[in-house]
Design an enzyme around this catalytic site. Structure first.
Site, short mmCIF file in Angstrom:
data_model
loop_
_atom_site.label_atom_id
_atom_site.label_comp_id
_atom_site.label_asym_id
_atom_site.label_seq_id
_atom_site.Cartn_x
_atom_site.Cartn_y
_atom_site.Cartn_z
N ALA A 5 8.28 -5.32 -4.97
CA ALA A 5 7.42 -6.33 -5.56
C ALA A 5 6.85 -7.21 -4.46
O ALA A 5 7.54 -8.02 -3.88
CB ALA A 5 8.21 -7.17 -6.56
N LYS A 6 5.57 -7.03 -4.19
CA LYS A 6 4.93 -7.83 -3.15
C LYS A 6 4.34 -9.07 -3.81
O LYS A 6 3.21 -9.06 -4.27
CB LYS A 6 3.86 -7.00 -2.46
CG LYS A 6 4.44 -5.83 -1.73
CD LYS A 6 3.60 -5.52 -0.53
CE LYS A 6 4.33 -4.50 0.31
NZ LYS A 6 3.99 -4.61 1.68
#
Length: 159
Positions: A5-6
């Site tokens: 998850a950026k």
């Protein structure tokens, strides 16, 4: 938070770790996971070489499964004949390694000279040096790139 998850909150936490590392006179923080083993830096994967084998934390230890890390693993194994073992690493594993190096988009291949102010025996070791050269040659077109199974090229009209 999953490493895949950026999100902004993840980058903010990494920025705080970098600020703390700089305040302590270090170039980069080495982050630990919830079990207290080495995960990664704020922007790179960690490798430790011991007795001719490269060790790096597995993705399950909370690291980003980065393209640069994958390329380094392939270059080590296929070009240099250096076995690569994905296993959890401790601070002691880093301190007792023959060499420690980082791999990442910005770092490319970067040898580590010291951990927590303790100078490492290997410094610019032979494995990291050879890997740096092969990686650089590939990036600058002096050798063909690796065929990557996660890169898909589309031709006009493909969907």
């Amino acid at each position: 938070m999953p490493t895949a998850a950026k999100v902004g909150a993840g980058y903010a936490a990494l920025r705080m770790a970098r600020i703390e590392a700089a305040a302590r006179g270090a170039d980069e923080p080495i982050l630990l996971n919830d079990r207290g083993t080495v995960a990664e830096t704020a922007g790179a994967a960690v490798f430790a070489v011991r007795r001719g084998t490269a060790h790096t934390p597995p993705v399950a230890d909370g690291i980003l499964d980065s393209i640069t890390r994958r390329i380094a693993i392939r270059l080590l194994a296929e070009d240099l004949g250096v076995p690569v073992v994905e296993q959890s690493l401790t601070r002691s594993d880093l301190l007792s390694a023959d060499e420690v190096f980082l791999t990442g988009t910005l770092d490319e291949i970067r040898p580590v000279a010291a951990v927590d102010g303790v100078r490492l025996a290997g410094g610019d070791g032979p494995v990291a040096g050879a890997l740096q050269q092969r990686y650089s040659d590939m990036c600058y077109g002096l050798r063909p790139p690796l065929q990557q199974d996660w890169v898909h090229l589309l031709k006009n009209g493909d969907a």
